[in-house]
Design a protein around this motif. Sequence first.
Motif, PDB file in Angstrom:
ATOM      1  N   PRO A  25      11.304 -14.315   4.809  1.00  0.00           N
ATOM      2  CA  PRO A  25      11.828 -13.348   5.769  1.00  0.00           C
ATOM      3  C   PRO A  25      10.931 -13.190   6.991  1.00  0.00           C
ATOM      4  O   PRO A  25       9.717 -13.385   6.926  1.00  0.00           O
ATOM      5  N   ALA A  26      11.566 -12.853   8.122  1.00  0.00           N
ATOM      6  CA  ALA A  26      10.810 -12.572   9.342  1.00  0.00           C
ATOM      7  C   ALA A  26      10.091 -11.233   9.185  1.00  0.00           C
ATOM      8  O   ALA A  26      10.634 -10.278   8.625  1.00  0.00           O
ATOM      9  N   GLY A  27       8.865 -11.183   9.697  1.00  0.00           N
ATOM     10  CA  GLY A  27       8.066  -9.974   9.560  1.00  0.00           C
ATOM     11  C   GLY A  27       7.476  -9.867   8.168  1.00  0.00           C
ATOM     12  O   GLY A  27       7.934 -10.511   7.213  1.00  0.00           O
ATOM     13  N   GLY A  28       6.430  -9.108   8.039  1.00  0.00           N
ATOM     14  CA  GLY A  28       5.822  -8.910   6.739  1.00  0.00           C
ATOM     15  C   GLY A  28       4.856 -10.012   6.356  1.00  0.00           C
ATOM     16  O   GLY A  28       4.625 -10.969   7.101  1.00  0.00           O
ATOM     17  N   VAL A 189       3.506 -13.385   8.633  1.00  0.00           N
ATOM     18  CA  VAL A 189       2.276 -13.985   8.116  1.00  0.00           C
ATOM     19  C   VAL A 189       2.568 -14.619   6.762  1.00  0.00           C
ATOM     20  O   VAL A 189       3.101 -13.968   5.860  1.00  0.00           O
ATOM     21  N   VAL A 190       2.236 -15.906   6.642  1.00  0.00           N
ATOM     22  CA  VAL A 190       2.399 -16.634   5.380  1.00  0.00           C
ATOM     23  C   VAL A 190       1.025 -17.159   4.981  1.00  0.00           C
ATOM     24  O   VAL A 190       0.376 -17.859   5.754  1.00  0.00           O
ATOM     25  N   VAL A 191       0.599 -16.830   3.774  1.00  0.00           N
ATOM     26  CA  VAL A 191      -0.764 -17.127   3.371  1.00  0.00           C
ATOM     27  C   VAL A 191      -0.793 -17.731   1.972  1.00  0.00           C
ATOM     28  O   VAL A 191      -0.090 -17.276   1.077  1.00  0.00           O
ATOM     29  N   VAL A 192      -1.575 -18.789   1.806  1.00  0.00           N
ATOM     30  CA  VAL A 192      -1.832 -19.356   0.486  1.00  0.00           C
ATOM     31  C   VAL A 192      -3.035 -18.639  -0.113  1.00  0.00           C
ATOM     32  O   VAL A 192      -4.103 -18.569   0.505  1.00  0.00           O
ATOM     33  N   LEU A 193      -2.849 -18.089  -1.309  1.00  0.00           N
ATOM     34  CA  LEU A 193      -3.916 -17.340  -1.970  1.00  0.00           C
ATOM     35  C   LEU A 193      -4.099 -17.838  -3.404  1.00  0.00           C
ATOM     36  O   LEU A 193      -3.119 -18.172  -4.080  1.00  0.00           O
TER      37      LEU A 193
END
Length: 252
Positions: A25-28, A189-193
Amino acid sequence: MIELNAVTKTYGETTVVDSVTTTIPAGGLTSIIGPNGAGKSTLLGLISRLLPMDGGSVSVGGLDVAGTPSKTLARTLSILRQENQVSLRLRVRDLVTFGRFPHTGGRPTSEDRVHVEAALAHLDLTELADRYLDELSGGQRQRAFIAMVLAQDTDYILLDEPLNNLDMKHSVEMMRLMRGLADEAGKTVVVVLHDINFASSYSDTILAMRQGALTAQGSPDQIMRTEVLSQIYDLEIPIHEVAGKRIGVYFS
């Protein structure tokens, strides 16, 4: 939003991303979790066009990633890779200024310098701005590369393991920064954790991968369940609620 349709990547006979179809999704803030070798970093590379796809398609903010001119894509999407190497001996401010290249073509204006100084301040790097990268600790260098991405000022930000080399204090500050980019600046924001508890505490959406496939997607409440996590990690992870967050106790 980011839309993936049957995205596939192979190396020889090995499939590292296996026909992934989903919508981010857009945002978040969306976190991608999973064991080593699950295809998390490769998927981020495919979304950003750092890696060519062997099948499928990706669109970011309505732009077809495969066919969009590089300059246009770089004004829409920025990425921090897991491994960052520079061959030149650069000062921190010079590195961060590189983030403005899609906007300036290498000729930064006064407006660009405002973005650079703001990014340095956000990452607590102002006092280190004139230091060379090879004079910094691993954590300080990591923050400098993230500041470069921040200075690029794109609507979509992809970060591959941004907590690498960061201690607990700076890891928490980094997650709060990413949360603020989503909540206050309206970024996606898309992050690999690797740390599922950071993902649980700060994410709106979690994507879980295993052996190249997307195995689960949902809110932290939906993903942070023993029965879900055991299918991802082959590990029984008890879940406890702490301060309203679902926390996995995987070290006992």
